[in-house]
Design an enzyme around this catalytic site. Structure first.
Site, PDB file in Angstrom:
ATOM      1  N   SER A 176       1.212  11.247   1.936  1.00 22.40           N
ATOM      2  CA  SER A 176       1.128  10.056   0.643  1.00 22.40           C
ATOM      3  C   SER A 176      -0.117  10.027  -0.380  1.00 22.40           C
ATOM      4  O   SER A 176      -0.955   8.606   0.045  1.00 22.40           O
ATOM      5  CB  SER A 176       0.370   8.769   1.853  1.00 22.40           C
ATOM      6  OG  SER A 176       0.695   7.967   0.943  1.00 22.40           O
ATOM      7  N   ALA A 193       1.012  -1.418  -0.152  1.00 24.93           N
ATOM      8  CA  ALA A 193      -0.080   0.155   0.363  1.00 24.93           C
ATOM      9  C   ALA A 193       0.963   1.074   0.050  1.00 24.93           C
ATOM     10  O   ALA A 193       1.522   1.774  -0.850  1.00 24.93           O
ATOM     11  CB  ALA A 193      -0.994  -0.210   1.238  1.00 24.93           C
ATOM     12  N   SER A 194       0.641   2.381   0.735  1.00 25.89           N
ATOM     13  CA  SER A 194       1.920   3.394   0.784  1.00 25.89           C
ATOM     14  C   SER A 194       2.798   3.932   1.090  1.00 25.89           C
ATOM     15  O   SER A 194       3.649   4.168   0.934  1.00 25.89           O
ATOM     16  CB  SER A 194       0.502   4.753   1.630  1.00 25.89           C
ATOM     17  OG  SER A 194       0.601   3.926   3.629  1.00 25.89           O
ATOM     18  N   THR A 195       3.373   2.028   1.431  1.00 18.31           N
ATOM     19  CA  THR A 195       4.829   2.248   1.296  1.00 18.31           C
ATOM     20  C   THR A 195       5.738   2.474   0.729  1.00 18.31           C
ATOM     21  O   THR A 195       6.861   2.343   0.948  1.00 18.31           O
ATOM     22  CB  THR A 195       5.177   0.988   2.485  1.00 18.31           C
ATOM     23  OG1 THR A 195       4.307  -0.075   2.215  1.00 18.31           O
ATOM     24  CG2 THR A 195       4.516   1.981   4.174  1.00 18.31           C
ATOM     25  N   PHE A 196       4.843   2.081  -0.468  1.00 19.85           N
ATOM     26  CA  PHE A 196       5.368   1.452  -1.676  1.00 19.85           C
ATOM     27  C   PHE A 196       6.217   2.864  -2.324  1.00 19.85           C
ATOM     28  O   PHE A 196       6.736   3.327  -3.247  1.00 19.85           O
ATOM     29  CB  PHE A 196       4.360   0.878  -2.705  1.00 19.85           C
ATOM     30  CG  PHE A 196       5.130  -0.187  -3.785  1.00 19.85           C
ATOM     31  CD1 PHE A 196       6.404  -0.566  -4.130  1.00 19.85           C
ATOM     32  CD2 PHE A 196       5.090   1.441  -5.239  1.00 19.85           C
ATOM     33  CE1 PHE A 196       6.831  -0.842  -5.395  1.00 19.85           C
ATOM     34  CE2 PHE A 196       5.514   0.922  -6.828  1.00 19.85           C
ATOM     35  CZ  PHE A 196       6.511  -0.371  -6.103  1.00 19.85           C
TER      36      PHE A 196
END
Length: 185
Positions: free
Chosen positions: A96, A47-50
């Protein structure tokens, strides 16, 4: 690196009624502190960590011109008010901003994205599910331990990307800086 389990940290998850894991790497002691080791090894969608590897790849291949490039908001309502404006690398990271990183991925393209995900040894390296969705609802998956290792390599500047690109991404992640510490998120 050594690994120490911290079962006492489970109380924080229990207090909120959620399942989770926590992985902390202490570079000075070359050790990992882990709560819920089995879950720390389980792969989940990033998810947003990508946005972190997406930014690295984008800068490396030119999908992001530099840290000052402005990504223009299309004027349409977004999920979050903070997404309803033009973005830079720093604001896109801080807030993000999914639409911005989807644009970066489309510019990068499937082949270059696959090549760089392999170079970075990122999770299961599976980008099926659409070039602008594979990290949100596609096949890409990574464990908490793998995430922390990826971030450790970024902090050390040992990823297979230029030092300039790694520095720009690290700087875009700074949320607080004092004389005693720098907080990245």
């Amino acid at each position: 690196a050594d690994t120490l389990t911290r079962p006492e940290w489970q109380s924080h998850f229990d207090a909120k009624g959620v399942r989770g894991t926590f992985v902390l790497f202490e570079p000075a002691k070359d050790r990992y502190l882990i709560c819920n080791s089995s879950r720390a090894d389980e792969r989940f969608i990033p998810a947003s960590t990508f946005k972190i590897p997406n930014a690295l790849i984008g800068l490396e291949v030119g999908s992001i011109a530099d840290e000052n490039e402005v990504f223009k908001w299309d004027g349409k309502p977004k999920v979050r008010a903070s997404w309803e404006r033009d973005q830079t690398l720093a604001t896109g990271m801080r807030d993000s901003v999914v639409w911005m990183f989807q644009e970066v991925a489309r510019r990068t393209g499937r082949e270059r994205m696959r090549e760089w995900i392999d170079r970075l040894e990122y999770g299961n390296r599976d980008i099926r599910g659409g070039i602008d969705l594979f990290w949100l609802q596609g096949a890409l998956a990574i464990s908490a331990k793998e995430q922390v290792d990826f971030l450790r390599r970024l902090a050390e500047g040992s990823l297979p990307a230029t030092q300039r690109v790694q520095r720009l991404v690290r700087e875009a992640l700074v949320v607080e800086r004092t004389r005693e510490y720098t907080l990245y998120a």
